[in-house]
Scaffold this motif. Structure first.
Motif, mmCIF file in Angstrom:
data_model
loop_
_atom_site.group_PDB
_atom_site.id
_atom_site.type_symbol
_atom_site.label_atom_id
_atom_site.label_comp_id
_atom_site.label_asym_id
_atom_site.label_seq_id
_atom_site.Cartn_x
_atom_site.Cartn_y
_atom_site.Cartn_z
ATOM 1 N N THR A 116 15.935 10.050 26.049
ATOM 2 C CA THR A 116 15.236 9.208 27.024
ATOM 3 C C THR A 116 15.350 7.712 26.724
ATOM 4 O O THR A 116 15.745 6.935 27.607
ATOM 5 N N ALA A 159 23.360 16.093 25.098
ATOM 6 C CA ALA A 159 22.073 16.693 25.475
ATOM 7 C C ALA A 159 22.136 18.209 25.570
ATOM 8 O O ALA A 159 21.143 18.893 25.279
ATOM 9 N N PHE A 160 23.291 18.756 25.947
ATOM 10 C CA PHE A 160 23.366 20.193 26.226
ATOM 11 C C PHE A 160 24.512 20.838 25.446
ATOM 12 O O PHE A 160 25.655 20.367 25.529
ATOM 13 N N ARG A 166 26.471 27.603 24.120
ATOM 14 C CA ARG A 166 25.545 28.497 24.815
ATOM 15 C C ARG A 166 26.303 29.613 25.536
ATOM 16 O O ARG A 166 25.841 30.756 25.573
ATOM 17 N N ARG A 180 21.937 24.991 17.194
ATOM 18 C CA ARG A 180 21.819 26.087 18.162
ATOM 19 C C ARG A 180 23.178 26.709 18.482
ATOM 20 O O ARG A 180 24.146 25.984 18.739
ATOM 21 N N PRO A 234 13.731 22.413 20.261
ATOM 22 C CA PRO A 234 14.954 21.599 20.416
ATOM 23 C C PRO A 234 14.942 20.691 21.634
ATOM 24 O O PRO A 234 15.389 19.548 21.561
ATOM 25 N N TRP A 235 14.418 21.176 22.774
ATOM 26 C CA TRP A 235 14.474 20.360 23.986
ATOM 27 C C TRP A 235 13.553 19.138 23.877
ATOM 28 O O TRP A 235 13.868 18.069 24.417
ATOM 29 N N VAL A 236 12.433 19.286 23.152
ATOM 30 C CA VAL A 236 11.530 18.143 22.974
ATOM 31 C C VAL A 236 12.189 17.088 22.099
ATOM 32 O O VAL A 236 12.099 15.883 22.365
ATOM 33 N N ARG A 237 12.863 17.534 21.040
ATOM 34 C CA ARG A 237 13.566 16.578 20.176
ATOM 35 C C ARG A 237 14.642 15.840 20.956
ATOM 36 O O ARG A 237 14.831 14.630 20.782
ATOM 37 N N LYS A 238 15.368 16.567 21.795
ATOM 38 C CA LYS A 238 16.431 15.925 22.573
ATOM 39 C C LYS A 238 15.858 14.902 23.547
ATOM 40 O O LYS A 238 16.429 13.823 23.752
ATOM 41 N N VAL A 239 14.709 15.223 24.142
ATOM 42 C CA VAL A 239 14.085 14.278 25.067
ATOM 43 C C VAL A 239 13.715 12.991 24.340
ATOM 44 O O VAL A 239 13.934 11.880 24.849
#
Length: 350
Positions: A215, A259-260, A265, A50, A206-211
């Motif tokens: 987690t 994570a970010f 960005r 990203r 992307p956010w689901v993969r990171k979770v």
């Protein structure tokens, strides 16, 4: 005297010529066939990061291209060198420790040995994955799954030194029977979560993969650091406390930048070479590891009367055996997910 001086000048000239030839081999002048980097639109979506617009290496080149790319400018160069330098620093640290600590015959030193070996392992696999992972999707899956195995076994070793050297007797009495088995289980789940997130890179946002990746690792870290947190909150101050606090602070920074994509960005396309969150994650994780080793060394030397009363040589051997089981389970998880990835790629190619 003049003859000696001229001979030394001649040797220096020859050495400089050799260095110049090596440098030429690492540039496009000696390798005109080495392709230039490409933009994100020219590589499959699977390889895109990203907000990183350019600097991607083309797929399906010769192996020599990817090895030599360590010395060329692309969007993985800094990721390669941050952990390569960390590997060399950790290797020098281990060599220095081995001069003063009997890492083999003193069974109480085995957790420290596992920590340093696992740190070398995770940095080495990280270098290999970032260096060669652009050759193909299957190569990418294979190397990064092994990278995740390295992270999981380092996670186990980290928890072990926290438990073995840092735990207070009160903490040991409360959770001593279950602490390391839970560590092993969480290491397996962490490896599975990271591999699954990579495996679903094609289909999940992307956010689901990171979770799925963050987690399990977060839960594992909270459990793994609990002996240190208990000691810092309820124990007496000691010299290792500074390093333990540094380790925690660096790890929190790691979590944020893993994570970010903070800088990317804010500046899309401006961090194609330098400034990516993953690069900062590498640097902070290396600092975290060095702090952890220093803290463990101080605890190993200064708290022997505590941990020698809680554990004996058989306990250390048991924890080493559990490490072997954890490593085996993580390799099996990676192999299972690699098989799933191959099936996915085979379906897509039809």
């Amino acid at each position: 005297m003049t003859t000696i001086v001229m001979e030394r000048i001649g040797r220096l000239f020859i050495s400089l010529q050799h260095i110049k030839q090596v440098l030429r081999l690492l540039t496009s002048e000696a390798s005109p066939s080495m392709p230039a980097t490409v933009r994100d639109t020219e590589v499959p979506h699977f390889f895109r990061e990203r907000y990183v617009r350019a600097g991607y290496r083309p797929l399906h080149q010769r192996w020599s291209y990817y090895f030599l790319s360590a010395f060329r400018r692309h969007n993985e160069t800094v990721n390669i060198w941050t952990h390569l330098l960390a590997f060399l620093v950790l290797l020098a640290k281990m060599s220095h420790v081995a001069e003063t600590v009997d890492l083999i015959r003193d069974r109480h030193a085995w957790p420290l040995l596992l920590l340093m070996l696992s740190a070398l392992n995770y940095t080495a696999w990280s270098v290999v994955a970032h260096l060669l992972g652009s050759k193909s999707e299957m190569t990418h899956y294979t190397l990064f799954f092994m990278d995740y195995v390295g992270v999981a076994q380092y996670q186990y070793s980290s928890a072990l030194v926290h438990y073995y050297y840092s735990a207070e007797e009160g903490f040991f009495r409360r959770v001593g029977a279950v602490f390391m088995p839970v560590v092993a289980l969480l290491s397996w789940l962490s490896c599975l979560g990271c591999c699954y997130g990579k495996y679903r890179n094609h289909t999940l946002p992307p956010w689901v993969r990171k979770v799925s990746q963050v987690t399990p690792s977060t839960v594992a870290y909270l459990w793994d650091i609990s002996p240190v947190a208990h000691r810092l909150l309820f124990g007496d101050p000691d010299p290792a406390a500074v390093y333990h606090l540094g380790h925690v602070a660096f790890f929190l920074g790691c979590a944020v930048f893993f994570a970010f994509p903070v800088l990317e960005r804010c500046w899309p396309g401006g961090c194609d070479f330098l400034g990516q969150g993953h690069q900062l994650f590498h640097v902070l994780l290396s600092c975290c590891t060095i702090c952890q080793i220093n803290a463990s060394l101080l605890d190993y030397g200064g708290r022997r009367q505590v941990y020698a009363r809680l554990y004996d040589g058989d306990d250390a051997a048991l924890f080493v055996a559990l490490y072997g089981l954890t490593l085996l389970m993580c390799v099996l998880i990676a192999a299972f997910m690699l098989r799933k990835a191959k099936e996915l790629l085979d379906r897509q190619s039809k």
